[in-house]
Design a protein around this motif. Structure first.
Motif, short mmCIF file in Angstrom:
data_model
loop_
_atom_site.label_atom_id
_atom_site.label_comp_id
_atom_site.label_asym_id
_atom_site.label_seq_id
_atom_site.Cartn_x
_atom_site.Cartn_y
_atom_site.Cartn_z
N ALA A 256 33.07 76.38 60.22
CA ALA A 256 32.26 75.18 60.39
C ALA A 256 31.25 75.05 59.26
O ALA A 256 30.54 76.00 58.93
N GLY A 257 31.20 73.89 58.63
CA GLY A 257 30.28 73.63 57.54
C GLY A 257 30.77 74.07 56.18
O GLY A 257 30.11 73.82 55.18
N ALA A 258 31.94 74.72 56.11
CA ALA A 258 32.48 75.19 54.83
C ALA A 258 33.57 74.24 54.35
O ALA A 258 34.36 73.73 55.14
N VAL A 259 33.58 74.00 53.06
CA VAL A 259 34.57 73.10 52.46
C VAL A 259 35.14 73.77 51.21
O VAL A 259 34.40 74.34 50.41
N THR A 260 36.46 73.73 51.08
CA THR A 260 37.13 74.25 49.90
C THR A 260 37.85 73.12 49.20
O THR A 260 38.64 72.40 49.82
N ALA A 261 37.59 72.93 47.92
CA ALA A 261 38.27 71.91 47.12
C ALA A 261 39.53 72.52 46.51
O ALA A 261 39.49 73.60 45.92
N TYR A 262 40.62 71.84 46.67
CA TYR A 262 41.93 72.33 46.26
C TYR A 262 42.62 71.24 45.47
O TYR A 262 42.68 70.08 45.90
N SER A 263 43.17 71.60 44.29
CA SER A 263 43.75 70.59 43.39
C SER A 263 45.23 70.86 43.11
O SER A 263 45.66 72.02 43.03
N PHE A 264 45.99 69.80 42.95
CA PHE A 264 47.39 69.90 42.60
C PHE A 264 47.83 68.57 41.99
O PHE A 264 47.11 67.56 42.07
N THR A 265 49.00 68.57 41.37
CA THR A 265 49.55 67.37 40.76
C THR A 265 50.84 67.00 41.48
O THR A 265 51.70 67.85 41.70
N VAL A 266 50.95 65.73 41.87
CA VAL A 266 52.08 65.26 42.67
C VAL A 266 52.91 64.26 41.88
O VAL A 266 52.37 63.33 41.26
N ASN A 267 54.23 64.45 41.93
CA ASN A 267 55.15 63.47 41.37
C ASN A 267 55.48 62.44 42.45
O ASN A 267 55.94 62.78 43.53
N VAL A 268 55.23 61.17 42.16
CA VAL A 268 55.48 60.08 43.10
C VAL A 268 56.69 59.29 42.61
O VAL A 268 56.73 58.84 41.46
N ARG A 269 57.69 59.16 43.50
CA ARG A 269 58.92 58.41 43.17
C ARG A 269 59.24 57.48 44.32
O ARG A 269 58.68 57.58 45.41
N GLN A 270 60.19 56.59 44.09
CA GLN A 270 60.73 55.75 45.15
C GLN A 270 62.24 55.63 44.92
O GLN A 270 62.64 55.10 43.89
N PRO A 271 63.10 56.19 45.83
CA PRO A 271 62.74 56.86 47.08
C PRO A 271 61.91 58.12 46.83
O PRO A 271 62.05 58.76 45.79
N GLU A 272 61.10 58.48 47.83
CA GLU A 272 60.20 59.61 47.61
C GLU A 272 60.88 60.95 47.83
O GLU A 272 60.38 61.98 47.39
N GLY A 273 62.03 60.97 48.52
CA GLY A 273 62.74 62.22 48.76
C GLY A 273 63.98 62.31 47.91
O GLY A 273 63.91 62.39 46.69
#
Length: 358
Positions: free
Chosen positions: A93-110
């Motif tokens: 409670a009260g703790a926050v962790t920032a987490y970063s990543f890079t996402v490839n977005v396509r259509q169709p997405e799968g």
């Protein structure tokens, strides 16, 4: 590694009770104190799971999510078509962790041919777990990220629905910001069908930039492919990727769970219906073309045989757990294990993606 250190950082809510991120899309803030309910970031709704949608164009995006908030939580982070970005993470409670990543977005997405559905345009994030807690989300276009392309079949692809899971969906948590996994794997594809379908290899190739790695795995559906045709298909993909400045990497297919006693059968090891030892042919192409090869056949054989006929079942699909018995396709657990074997080889061979692994 350096990218891992950039990917996470821990913080706690300050005296003013406000955590903010510099964001382009989806800004959210969290207020401390039990009397004040936690607001979700813009674009998000729900409680368990929390789903978020951002109307962005196809491309690669740097995403930072702040996991945690006023309550204790356990949060899993998924992107697009069931790509795991962050395994279950507990926060006090009260703790926050920032987490970063890079996402490839396509259509169709799968899957590129739309098998299992096309998903929705834009970027979709899903936060699951026993008690998901999200404080803020930042989404912005990535600036010249490394894109690692996956060319393969149903054992690789972004499977849209559980229990089926491709290892390409489970490699993503290990990849830090600055690199994106662009999974063009598609169910039912052989080396030849993938090469010639405009939605598959030609679409992938059109996006490859200099130094982008392209991981190429085929064999499961080359059941009647001749040795010469198989070599020709793989060589064509290698040559075309190189012509774009990309770095081709051949990946021999993971084994099926087909035992004779305590040893896997030749069918499990991808000796096909016309007697072609497909992994051996792929290794020969890799040697002739002087390209790296990840011997996933050998690595998965060692793993499955070490577990034996009984314990190895958990890596595949079981009727008692999954509602279907399938000794070719992976459970989420099995896909995670296969992804781990791929990652080990990437690191051991110092392939381009290695510098971005957490």
């Amino acid at each position: 590694m350096a990218c891992a250190r950039r990917g996470r950082r821990g913080t706690r809510l300050g005296a003013a009770g406000l955590l903010t991120l510099s964001t382009l899309i989806g800004t959210g803030a969290v207020q401390a104190g039990a009397a004040t309910p936690q607001a979700l970031p813009a674009g998000c709704s729900g409680t368990s799971p929390i789903t978020c949608h951002y109307a962005v164009s196809p491309g690669n995006y740097d995403v930072t999510v702040s996991i945690g908030g006023t309550k204790a939580g356990q949060t899993e982070t998924w992107a697009e078509a069931r790509r795991l970005m962050l395994p279950a993470t507990s926060t006090a409670a009260g703790a926050v962790t920032a987490y970063s990543f890079t996402v490839n977005v396509r259509q169709p997405e799968g899957q590129p041919t739309g098998q299992g559905g096309t998903g929705t345009s834009g970027l979709d994030l899903r936060f699951g777990g026993s008690s998901p807690q999200i404080s803020a989300i930042s989404v912005k276009p990535a600036t010249r990220p490394l894109a690692a392309y996956l060319a393969g079949d149903s054992t690789v692809c972004d499977q849209p629905a559980a229990p089926y899971t491709g290892w390409g969906q489970m490699i993503t948590p290990a990849v830090g910001p600055g690199a994106a996994i662009a999974n063009y794997g598609d169910s039912g594809e052989s080396s030849g069908s993938f090469l010639h379908n405009s939605a598959l290899f030609p679409a992938l190739l059109s996006k490859v930039k200099a130094d982008d790695p392209v991981f190429i795995q085929f064999g499961h559906n080359d059941k009647q492919t001749s040795a010469s045709a198989y070599r020709s298909n793989l060589t064509s993909m290698v040559t075309q990727v190189r012509a774009k400045g990309g770095i081709p990497v051949l990946v021999t297919p993971p084994v099926r769970r087909l035992f004779s006693g305590t040893r896997l059968t030749t069918t499990a090891l991808h000796v096909n219906g016309v007697g072609v030892n497909l992994p051996a042919e792929m290794r020969a192409v890799a040697a002739a073309q002087r390209v790296p090869v990840i011997d996933l056949t050998a690595a998965s054989k060692a793993l499955i045989e070490s577990l034996g006929p009984s314990a190895s079942a958990q890596l595949y699909l079981r009727s008692s757990v999954d509602g279907v018995t399938d000794n070719t396709h992976f459970s989420q657990y099995g896909a995670t294990k296969m992804a781990g074997l791929v990652l080990q080889s990437i690191q051991a061979q110092h392939l381009p993606l290695a510098a971005y692994l957490r």
